[in-house]
Enzyme design. Structure first.
Site, PDB file in Angstrom:
ATOM      1  N   ARG A 227     -14.280 -10.837 -35.691  1.00 51.22           N
ATOM      2  CA  ARG A 227     -15.479 -10.238 -35.110  1.00 51.22           C
ATOM      3  C   ARG A 227     -16.114 -11.260 -34.177  1.00 51.22           C
ATOM      4  O   ARG A 227     -16.190 -12.453 -34.517  1.00 51.22           O
ATOM      5  CB  ARG A 227     -16.489  -9.836 -36.189  1.00 51.22           C
ATOM      6  CG  ARG A 227     -16.171  -8.549 -36.925  1.00 51.22           C
ATOM      7  CD  ARG A 227     -16.296  -7.318 -36.006  1.00 51.22           C
ATOM      8  NE  ARG A 227     -16.046  -6.065 -36.711  1.00 51.22           N
ATOM      9  CZ  ARG A 227     -14.855  -5.455 -36.784  1.00 51.22           C
ATOM     10  NH1 ARG A 227     -13.800  -5.978 -36.193  1.00 51.22           N
ATOM     11  NH2 ARG A 227     -14.744  -4.300 -37.428  1.00 51.22           N
ATOM     12  N   GLU A 256     -20.045  -7.240 -27.218  1.00 43.38           N
ATOM     13  CA  GLU A 256     -18.934  -6.349 -26.884  1.00 43.38           C
ATOM     14  C   GLU A 256     -19.514  -5.053 -26.371  1.00 43.38           C
ATOM     15  O   GLU A 256     -20.429  -4.526 -27.013  1.00 43.38           O
ATOM     16  CB  GLU A 256     -18.097  -6.053 -28.136  1.00 43.38           C
ATOM     17  CG  GLU A 256     -16.946  -6.993 -28.273  1.00 43.38           C
ATOM     18  CD  GLU A 256     -16.033  -6.680 -29.461  1.00 43.38           C
ATOM     19  OE1 GLU A 256     -15.830  -5.488 -29.773  1.00 43.38           O
ATOM     20  OE2 GLU A 256     -15.534  -7.626 -30.063  1.00 43.38           O
ATOM     21  N   HIS A 275     -10.790  -6.146 -27.501  1.00 40.15           N
ATOM     22  CA  HIS A 275     -10.769  -5.673 -28.897  1.00 40.15           C
ATOM     23  C   HIS A 275      -9.643  -4.643 -29.115  1.00 40.15           C
ATOM     24  O   HIS A 275      -9.899  -3.479 -29.443  1.00 40.15           O
ATOM     25  CB  HIS A 275     -12.138  -5.087 -29.284  1.00 40.15           C
ATOM     26  CG  HIS A 275     -12.361  -5.062 -30.777  1.00 40.15           C
ATOM     27  ND1 HIS A 275     -13.603  -5.154 -31.353  1.00 40.15           N
ATOM     28  CD2 HIS A 275     -11.492  -4.933 -31.822  1.00 40.15           C
ATOM     29  CE1 HIS A 275     -13.504  -5.091 -32.674  1.00 40.15           C
ATOM     30  NE2 HIS A 275     -12.224  -4.962 -32.978  1.00 40.15           N
TER      31      HIS A 275
HETATM   32  C1  DGY Z   1     -11.258  -3.058 -37.550  1.00 38.42           C
HETATM   33  O1  DGY Z   1     -10.592  -2.155 -38.061  1.00 38.42           O
HETATM   34  O2  DGY Z   1     -12.222  -3.560 -38.120  1.00 38.42           O
HETATM   35  C2  DGY Z   1     -10.852  -3.547 -36.186  1.00 38.42           C
HETATM   36  O3  DGY Z   1     -11.751  -4.423 -35.631  1.00 38.42           O
HETATM   37  C3  DGY Z   1     -10.577  -2.405 -35.248  1.00 38.42           C
HETATM   38  O4  DGY Z   1      -9.423  -1.852 -35.672  1.00 38.42           O
END
Ligand code: DGY
Length: 315
Positions: A227, A256, A275
């Site tokens: 993240r 983001e 992402h």
């Molecule tokens: C998640 O699943 O948390 C990813 O960041 C996106 O697939």
């Protein structure tokens, strides 16, 4: 979500669908909240007390992601609402992207490719676009969960030495891959590559900051597929510009989306993806399947198969 991926819900629920863009709860969704019994959310939808106050009949929230930092879990738990996620569905896909970023950053794919396109490829040069070695290098994996382990397997395949930091030791990775658990500070000090595989929580927000970046080797390369806010963006920009570390490969950023005029894009030693860790046909379909299973279970009053706050089932 493509309609096709929501087939399991056909005839079983009445769906009110929001627009893909902009993210979050559009007006018509906000208006529908008072009658909603379940929420199927993306990681771009923030579910907090204000949203839950408007949705008094909700008895399941199903996030189409493994991460659930967009949802106020404490608030859901206090209201006895189970929250589902999609663990496992994107493990290999995300580890592929992490390894891809590692290679791209080490071997300077972005600079080399744009130099070639722009006519700077004049001849084969013994010192052209030199990058960092991967085989024999030390990778420090922060967070040895499912994705961390998948990354460790890849790193092992590339001949890297694996060290990791985690709240608990992972004996099977130690015996199968020779991985060694390190205190975080020591890991930061000795790693050639540092790959982040931890969830975003209060305790991990800004974990990579001026102090931790300055602890790393000047040749270190940081990879983030977890993240964005785990890395302090301002500090990372300075680290890359001023040479505290060598490079970064990011699939996630803070904010983001990262605006096109952001300073990070100007840094030749920063390789950025939008992402896409889980963006394979198989992973995304499986995520949708799991999210549908969760939402149906919740609506039927059954235990969610993939639940992040199972404490709601305790009496
Ligand atoms: C998640 O699943 O948390 C990813 O960041 C996106 O697939």
């Amino acid at each position: 979500l493509p309609v096709d991926w929501l087939k399991p819900l056909d005839g079983r629920v009445r769906l009110i669908v929001g627009p893909a863009d902009p993210p979050g709860f559009a007006d018509h969704l906000l208006q529908a909240l008072p009658e909603a019994e379940g929420l199927l959310t993306l990681l771009t939808d923030r579910v907090d007390a204000a949203i839950l106050d408007r949705a008094p009949h909700v008895r399941v929230i199903s996030n189409v992601a493994v991460g659930f930092d967009n949802i106020d879990i404490a608030e859901c738990s206090a209201r006895k609402i189970p929250v589902g996620n999609t663990p496992g569905a994107m493990v290999e896909a995300t580890a592929d992207i992490a390894m891809g970023l590692l290679i791209a950053s080490a071997r300077r794919f972005a600079e080399a490719s744009s130099d070639a396109r722009e006519g700077h490829w004049k001849t084969w040069s013994p010192i052209g676009w030199l990058g960092a070695d991967i085989s024999g290098a030390v990778i420090g994996i922060i967070g040895m969960g499912k994705i961390g382990k998948a990354m460790a397997r890849r790193a092992h395949g590339f001949g890297m030495k694996i060290i990791y930091a985690d709240t608990s030791s992972q004996p099977e990775i130690e015996s199968s891959l020779g991985a060694i658990r390190y205190p975080l500070d020591d890991l930061l000090r000795v790693s050639d590559y540092i790959s982040l595989h931890i969830p975003l929580m209060n305790s991990t927000r800004g974990l990579i900051n001026e102090s931790t970046l300055r602890t790393m080797k000047p040749s270190a390369i940081v990879i983030n597929t977890s993240r964005g806010p785990i890395v302090n963006t301002t500090d990372l920009c300075r680290a890359l510009r001023e040479g505290w570390i060598a490079a970064a490969g990011l699939d996630v950023t803070d904010p983001e989306p990262l605006p096109p005029d952001h300073d990070l894009y100007d840094l030749p030693n920063c390789f950025i993806l939008p992402h896409i860790g889980s963006a394979t046909h198989g992973a995304r379909r499986r995520m949708a399947e799991m999210a549908c299973e969760n939402v149906l279970a919740g609506l039927e009053g059954k235990r969610l198969p993939y639940c992040v706050n199972p404490q709601v089932y305790e009496t």
